[in-house]
Scaffold this active site. Structure first.
Site, PDB file in Angstrom:
ATOM      1  N   ASP A  57       0.822  -1.212   0.000  1.00 14.94           N
ATOM      2  CA  ASP A  57       0.000   0.000   0.000  1.00 14.94           C
ATOM      3  C   ASP A  57       0.857   1.264   0.000  1.00 14.94           C
ATOM      4  O   ASP A  57       2.013   1.252   0.431  1.00 14.94           O
ATOM      5  CB  ASP A  57      -0.890   0.035   1.258  1.00 14.94           C
ATOM      6  CG  ASP A  57      -2.039  -0.952   1.197  1.00 14.94           C
ATOM      7  OD1 ASP A  57      -2.059  -1.783   0.281  1.00 14.94           O
ATOM      8  OD2 ASP A  57      -2.903  -0.891   2.091  1.00 14.94           O
ATOM      9  N   HIS A 202       3.677  -2.298   3.123  1.00 18.88           N
ATOM     10  CA  HIS A 202       3.670  -0.921   2.624  1.00 18.88           C
ATOM     11  C   HIS A 202       4.980  -0.615   1.916  1.00 18.88           C
ATOM     12  O   HIS A 202       6.053  -0.848   2.472  1.00 18.88           O
ATOM     13  CB  HIS A 202       3.470   0.073   3.777  1.00 18.88           C
ATOM     14  CG  HIS A 202       2.137  -0.052   4.445  1.00 18.88           C
ATOM     15  ND1 HIS A 202       1.844  -1.062   5.335  1.00 18.88           N
ATOM     16  CD2 HIS A 202       1.009   0.707   4.333  1.00 18.88           C
ATOM     17  CE1 HIS A 202       0.593  -0.927   5.754  1.00 18.88           C
ATOM     18  NE2 HIS A 202       0.060   0.133   5.165  1.00 18.88           N
TER      19      HIS A 202
END
Length: 250
Positions: A57, A202
């Protein structure tokens, strides 16, 4: 001493208060848990015990995404990158390279807001601006979205249905890697990952252009070769099947 029994009205008030508190707790859980489907079906697992979906992400991030792509390619792994629209506009060539190297892309909104507090109109704007940025950079339109923080309310699923989305892609296991930390911490955390899971990682930060995500790279350098040697496959979100697909047809 005799116990004083509450009256009928008091008992009703107590029961009503308990029910309200329980409903509030359930609603709060449904808004943040990746396992809840109260506010619409979600894709949250890989569909084979021999498969592990690697998702990232908040990118693309020029400080780490290129090295991450090289690492994934070294072990024949593909990931799904849920990108933020404003980061895509800042790094369009990197977004295009993700696609060229066989990875899947997802919509993570334009500015990474908490969708719980947004109206359907504002949610559509966030998704549309991100979708436009990704489309301009890559020529593709993501089928899946991931709500920032995993937070969603009852207004999100109708927006996705009307927009023809496949649905919400969440995760089975979070790596808790959204801030800098010693790589050893994440290496130990990643040891718990199993086949059949969607991992949340992430490669960027919503608000920092070149965020430090070196711990993510270091941990994957340890675990990708082990997983690959064990025969694990790494499907993208687009290759998985799940109940969220029903959102596109209901």
């Amino acid at each position: 001493m005799c116990a004083v029994m509450p009256g009928e009205d008091s008992m009703i008030e107590w029961a009503a208060g308990l029910a309200i508190a329980g409903a509030a707790g359930m609603t709060a859980w449904a808004a943040v848990s990746p396992w809840s489907e109260l506010f619409g079906p979600v894709l949250r697992r890989a569909d084979s015990p021999g498969a592990m979906a690697l998702t990232f992400d908040d990118g693309p991030n020029p400080a780490i995404t290129p090295a991450l792509l090289d690492l994934l390619e070294r072990y024949g792994a593909r990931g799904t990158f849920f990108m933020i629209g404003r980061h895509v506009r800042a790094n369009p060539r990197m977004a295009a390279e993700l696609v060229a190297r066989g990875h899947a892309i997802g919509n993570h909104t334009d500015t990474h807001p908490n969708l719980i507090w947004l109206s359907p109109r504002r949610i559509r704007e966030e998704l549309t601006r991100c979708q436009d940025a990704i489309g301009e950079a890559t020529g593709l339109a993501p089928r899946w979205m991931r709500p920032p923080y995993g937070f969603r309310g009852p207004q999100l699923a109708p927006v996705l249905r009307k927009g023809g989305w496949a649905g919400m892609a969440l995760w089975t296991r979070a790596m808790f890697d959204w801030k800098p930390q010693p790589p050893d911490k994440m290496i130990r955390r990643m040891a718990r990952a199993q086949g059949g899971e969607i991992l949340l990682m992430h490669d960027g930060d919503p608000f920092i252009e070149r965020a430090d995500r070196s711990h993510v790279l270091r941990a994957l350098e340890q675990w990708l070769p082990r997983w690959a040697e064990a025969g694990m496959t790494f499907p993208t979100i687009d290759e998985l099947k799940g109940p969220a697909l029903a959102m596109a047809t209901t």
